[in-house]
Design a protein around this motif. Sequence first.
Motif, short mmCIF file in Angstrom:
data_model
loop_
_atom_site.label_atom_id
_atom_site.label_comp_id
_atom_site.label_asym_id
_atom_site.label_seq_id
_atom_site.Cartn_x
_atom_site.Cartn_y
_atom_site.Cartn_z
N SER A 138 0.83 -1.20 0.00
CA SER A 138 0.00 0.00 0.00
C SER A 138 0.87 1.25 0.00
CB SER A 138 -0.92 -0.02 1.23
OG SER A 138 -1.62 1.19 1.33
N ARG A 141 2.35 1.78 -3.41
CA ARG A 141 1.39 2.36 -4.36
C ARG A 141 1.25 3.85 -4.14
NH1 ARG A 141 -1.25 -2.65 -3.36
NH2 ARG A 141 -2.45 -1.74 -1.65
N GLU A 142 1.24 4.25 -2.87
CA GLU A 142 1.15 5.68 -2.59
C GLU A 142 2.36 6.40 -3.15
OE1 GLU A 142 -1.45 7.19 -1.17
OE2 GLU A 142 -0.56 9.19 -1.29
N ALA A 145 1.96 7.06 -6.84
CA ALA A 145 1.10 8.22 -7.05
C ALA A 145 1.85 9.51 -6.70
CB ALA A 145 -0.17 8.10 -6.22
N ASN A 236 -4.41 7.21 5.79
CA ASN A 236 -5.21 6.01 5.49
C ASN A 236 -4.37 4.86 4.92
OD1 ASN A 236 -7.53 4.41 5.01
ND2 ASN A 236 -7.63 5.13 2.90
N TYR A 237 -3.50 5.19 3.98
CA TYR A 237 -2.72 4.16 3.30
C TYR A 237 -1.70 3.46 4.18
CZ TYR A 237 1.33 7.31 2.84
OH TYR A 237 2.40 8.13 3.09
N HIS A 239 -2.50 2.20 7.01
CA HIS A 239 -3.28 1.15 7.68
C HIS A 239 -2.89 0.99 9.15
CE1 HIS A 239 -5.32 -0.20 4.05
NE2 HIS A 239 -4.18 0.00 3.43
N ASN A 241 -4.86 1.18 11.60
CA ASN A 241 -6.11 1.03 12.36
C ASN A 241 -6.02 0.20 13.63
OD1 ASN A 241 -5.66 -0.39 9.90
ND2 ASN A 241 -7.48 -1.59 10.33
N GLU B 47 -11.87 3.87 -3.10
CA GLU B 47 -11.00 4.23 -2.00
C GLU B 47 -11.84 4.49 -0.74
OE1 GLU B 47 -8.17 7.05 -3.31
OE2 GLU B 47 -7.06 7.11 -1.44
N ARG B 48 -11.37 4.01 0.38
CA ARG B 48 -11.99 4.23 1.70
C ARG B 48 -13.22 3.37 1.94
NH1 ARG B 48 -10.57 7.42 4.88
NH2 ARG B 48 -8.77 8.73 4.59
N ARG B 64 -5.70 -0.04 -10.70
CA ARG B 64 -5.79 0.52 -9.36
C ARG B 64 -5.46 1.99 -9.53
NH1 ARG B 64 -4.44 -3.72 -5.25
NH2 ARG B 64 -4.03 -5.57 -6.49
N LYS B 66 -5.55 6.16 -7.87
CA LYS B 66 -5.67 7.08 -6.75
C LYS B 66 -5.88 8.46 -7.32
CE LYS B 66 -2.77 4.81 -3.33
NZ LYS B 66 -2.89 5.30 -1.96
N VAL B 94 -10.04 -1.51 4.96
CA VAL B 94 -10.42 -0.30 4.24
C VAL B 94 -9.54 -0.11 3.00
CG1 VAL B 94 -10.64 2.20 4.39
CG2 VAL B 94 -11.17 0.77 6.38
N ALA B 95 -10.17 0.00 1.86
CA ALA B 95 -9.41 0.14 0.61
C ALA B 95 -8.60 1.42 0.60
CB ALA B 95 -10.36 0.11 -0.58
N ASP B 96 -7.35 1.31 0.19
CA ASP B 96 -6.50 2.50 0.14
C ASP B 96 -6.43 3.07 -1.27
OD1 ASP B 96 -4.16 1.08 -1.21
OD2 ASP B 96 -4.41 -0.10 0.60
N HIS B 97 -7.21 2.51 -2.17
CA HIS B 97 -7.24 3.01 -3.55
C HIS B 97 -8.49 2.46 -4.22
CE1 HIS B 97 -5.32 -0.96 -3.72
NE2 HIS B 97 -5.97 -1.09 -4.86
#
Lengths: 248, 248
Positions: A138, A141-142, A145, A236-237, A239, A241, B47-48, B64, B66, B94-97
């Motif tokens: 994740s 991937r960020e 972007a 968020n990316y 994770h 949580n 996403e989210r 995928r 963003k 939770v999807a990050d993308h």
Amino acid sequence: MEQSSALEPMARTLSYRIKLNAEDRAAILALPHDVRTIERGHFVVREREKTIHSCLMLSGVSARSKIVGTGHRAIVAVHVKGDMVDLQNSLLEVADHSVEALTTIKVAMIPRNEIIRLAEDRPQVGRALWRDTLVEGSISREWVANVGRRDARTRLAHVLCEFAVRLRVAGLADGDEYELPMTQEQLADATGLTAVHVNRTIRTLETEGLLERPYPRAIRYSDWRAIAEVGDFDSNYLHLNHHEQAVA
Amino acid sequence: MEQSSALEPMARTLSYRIKLNAEDRAAILALPHDVRTIERGHFVVREREKTIHSCLMLSGVSARSKIVGTGHRAIVAVHVKGDMVDLQNSLLEVADHSVEALTTIKVAMIPRNEIIRLAEDRPQVGRALWRDTLVEGSISREWVANVGRRDARTRLAHVLCEFAVRLRVAGLADGDEYELPMTQEQLADATGLTAVHVNRTIRTLETEGLLERPYPRAIRYSDWRAIAEVGDFDSNYLHLNHHEQAVA
DNA sequence: CGTAGGCTTGAAAAGCGTCAATAGGAGTGG
DNA sequence: CCACTCCTATTGACGCTTTTCAAGCCTACG
């Protein structure tokens, strides 16, 4: 027993990924390993090398890097205490990138077959490892972007925000300041910019009052919200949580 | 039974990752699932969003993506038949993308708890899934380097090479030609360029005789070595070792 | 006290983006 | 079957972000 194992940071990281019970933790701490110190600039693994160890970061900062055809270096990930740097080498025999020490680092080398065995014997640990891999994906991937679609200012602010949160989670920062032992050239390789432009961009952020550098290789932000907005940053990316959000 | 399951491409992909026996394959094919058709431009996941399914690509191309702060889209990965698009959602709630259909696609939706159960019941399948995740991470890292440290020409040639190899492995191309149902705008979002510049760059590659477009959305290379060299492409990062190298 | 690595700054060039206009093809409805 | 529309591809002109090249500076360290 638990206290004395060098693998405590690994147990901690995996506990963030999935709730682990005492036995799971004990099994992690009992993994055979070999603590090693690696000097700045030296390599933990080199691209195309066959590997038989995975390794856990105990201190310092390391980076996964690739050298492209022109000879330029790309830093595709940065790792700090608690990160499993070579988890992919547990299952992928040939390294697809190098891992180099950006500072002097301490790592624990763990034989790959022991990791595989652990994942199998204790499914919950296996899930945590898998999940850790997913979180790393994740982040990667960020970064795609970030490097692909953000301008220099945003891009740089974004990685600085990411480091702030990750260092805090790793217990290496509190308050609004952290030590970032990366040179501007290393930051450039991590953002797809040049060292010169990183320098100019950082100074701009400073001038605008978005961050300060109280001493070399340190970052301080007085207004998290402001810098996070400039950096288009949303944790968020990462994770997190299973963990309280590190920075509001 | 085996023949009739829509999940055959999943069994095939995982077999590439790690050798699986007949029972492993049967267990994969027996996973409960729901085949769905999704129109171009529509989303598989946003996403989210909270997810309870993982999904397997059966046909078409998905990406995928963003959306960054400026509203620009970044495509951080592209998927074709046999790819497990949402494996990360098996463990990350939770999807990050977002995942969007670039063409009309067919997917098999599989409940996440069934995947987790399978990974646990059949360790070899679990390893294959984990390994698949690692390969995806490897591709993602290559993309960071590609977008961060290669110029437009090299960058574009690189992804075109990657697609050539992956489509071939998926059985969707043979010879020196393949169909790439992506618009230039989508290619731009995948390379961190603009559609205009992708257009110019592709035409340059054409002019130089490095590739041809026999019909719209198709790519043909007469000299693989040449295009691979221009694209600084080396398939190592695709970890195809359980498979004969797709393209020499 | 000298050297090396990193930081800082300037000037100029280049690559890529933006804006804008045209053309081509596929699908739709009359 | 044609007219219309929408989406994609293509091309030109121009501008700006970022790079490149080059020089000076600071600090840590031997």
